[in-house]
Motif scaffolding. Sequence first.
Motif, PDB file in Angstrom:
ATOM      1  N   PRO A 200       0.889  -1.279  -0.011  1.00 51.38           N
ATOM      2  CA  PRO A 200      -0.248  -0.148  -0.038  1.00 51.38           C
ATOM      3  C   PRO A 200       0.868   1.248  -0.022  1.00 51.38           C
ATOM      4  O   PRO A 200       1.885   1.115   0.699  1.00 51.38           O
TER       5      PRO A 200
ATOM      6  N   GLU B 203      -0.979  -5.229   3.406  1.00 53.57           N
ATOM      7  CA  GLU B 203      -2.398  -5.004   3.736  1.00 53.57           C
ATOM      8  C   GLU B 203      -3.251  -6.300   4.223  1.00 53.57           C
ATOM      9  O   GLU B 203      -3.993  -6.094   5.004  1.00 53.57           O
TER      10      GLU B 203
ATOM     11  N   PRO C  20       0.090  -0.662   7.903  1.00 52.17           N
ATOM     12  CA  PRO C  20      -1.263  -0.549   7.129  1.00 52.17           C
ATOM     13  C   PRO C  20      -2.756  -0.923   7.669  1.00 52.17           C
ATOM     14  O   PRO C  20      -2.445  -2.098   8.504  1.00 52.17           O
ATOM     15  N   GLY C  21      -3.515  -0.391   7.501  1.00 53.41           N
ATOM     16  CA  GLY C  21      -4.922  -0.680   8.093  1.00 53.41           C
ATOM     17  C   GLY C  21      -5.764   0.201   8.977  1.00 53.41           C
ATOM     18  O   GLY C  21      -5.192   1.248   8.985  1.00 53.41           O
TER      19      GLY C  21
END
Length: 327
Positions: A8, A95, A324-325
Motif C-alpha cells: 500500500p 495490507e 497498514p490498516g
Amino acid sequence: MTNPSSLPPEWAPQRALWVGWPRLDHEWSGGMEAARDEIAAFVRAASRFVPVRLAAGDEAAAAAAHKRGLDTVCEVVRIPTGDIWLRDTGPLLTEDGRALCFAFNGWGGKYDMEGDAETASAIARAEGSLAEAFGFVLEGGSLDFDGEGRLLTTRQCLLNPNRNGEVTEGEVETLLKDALGGTEVIWLGRGLHGDHTDGHVDNLARFTGPGRAVCQAPYGDDDPHADVLAEAERDLRAAGLDVATIPSPGRILDADGEVLPASHMNFTITNGAVLLPIYDEASGAAAREALAPLFPGREVVALPARAILEGGGGAFHCMTREVPGAA
C-alpha cells in the motif's frame, strides 16, 4: 513467494506508526539527547493522528522515553534494535497481514550494530504478522510505492555491489515485481551527496499519489545538491510521471563545515498529516508552503530535525515504519 500483492502507498490508512528511539550514545557523536528531544517532539505530533509505537532497544532507552513522558502519548515497546532507522531495518508490511523481511547488512557493511538484524522479525511478531524472509539485501528507504504497481528507486543503491554483489537491473526488477507485486520500476540515478545509504530514494523523490511524484528544486545559489536534484527531476518527467517540486533545504553544514544530506523529501505521511523535517527556518517554511497543496486534507506539520540528521544521517521517514490498516 506466492500471491504477491502490491504494497500500500504511505497515504493509505494506518493503524499504527513505529518510531525508532536512540539507545547507542557512541553512534550519535555526543548528540543523542538532542536527537531524542527532536524525536520526542515528532512522537507527540504524530500521536495526534495515529497510534505510535516507540521501539526502545533496551531498558535504559525505555526508561529515557518514560522520563520524557512519552508513555502518556505512545506505546513504548521493547524490541531488539541497533539504531533508529526502522524504515531500513524493519519489515515491509502488507495490507493482508504479511511482513516482508529482507536481509540487512548495515547499509553495505558500513554500520554493523547488534540488534538491527533482528528488528524486522520482532516488529512482525509484535504486529501478529506472518513473516516472510528474503535473502536479498534490501532497505525500505531505497523504495517508494504509488499503490498502483509503480516502484521508485535508485541505481546507486540497488545495483551497488556492496548489497548483493553484481546484479543486473533486469534481475532486480524481476525480484521487486515478484516479491512486492510491482508492475513498473522507475529508476533514478544517484542520491544526495554525502548520503551514507548510497542514495536512498526517500531522500531524493517521493510519490504523492498514483502516477504523481515530488522532488526538490535547489534552494539558493550555492545548493550543493543542485546537480543531483536536476537529474532526479529530469528522470521523473522522462518516466511520464506528473512531477511537482518543493525547495530543498539548501546548503546545510555540520559543525566541521561538511555538507550534510539534508532533505525535505524525508517526510512521513500518516493519517491526516505529513510530518516534514526542517533544518533551516527560511527553507523549511518555503518547503511547507509548497508541500501542503500536494496533500489536500492533510496537515503539514514542520518539525526540527537537524540533530537527528547531524548525529544519524537521516530524518523522519528513515526512522518510521507504518502499519497498514484502519486505526
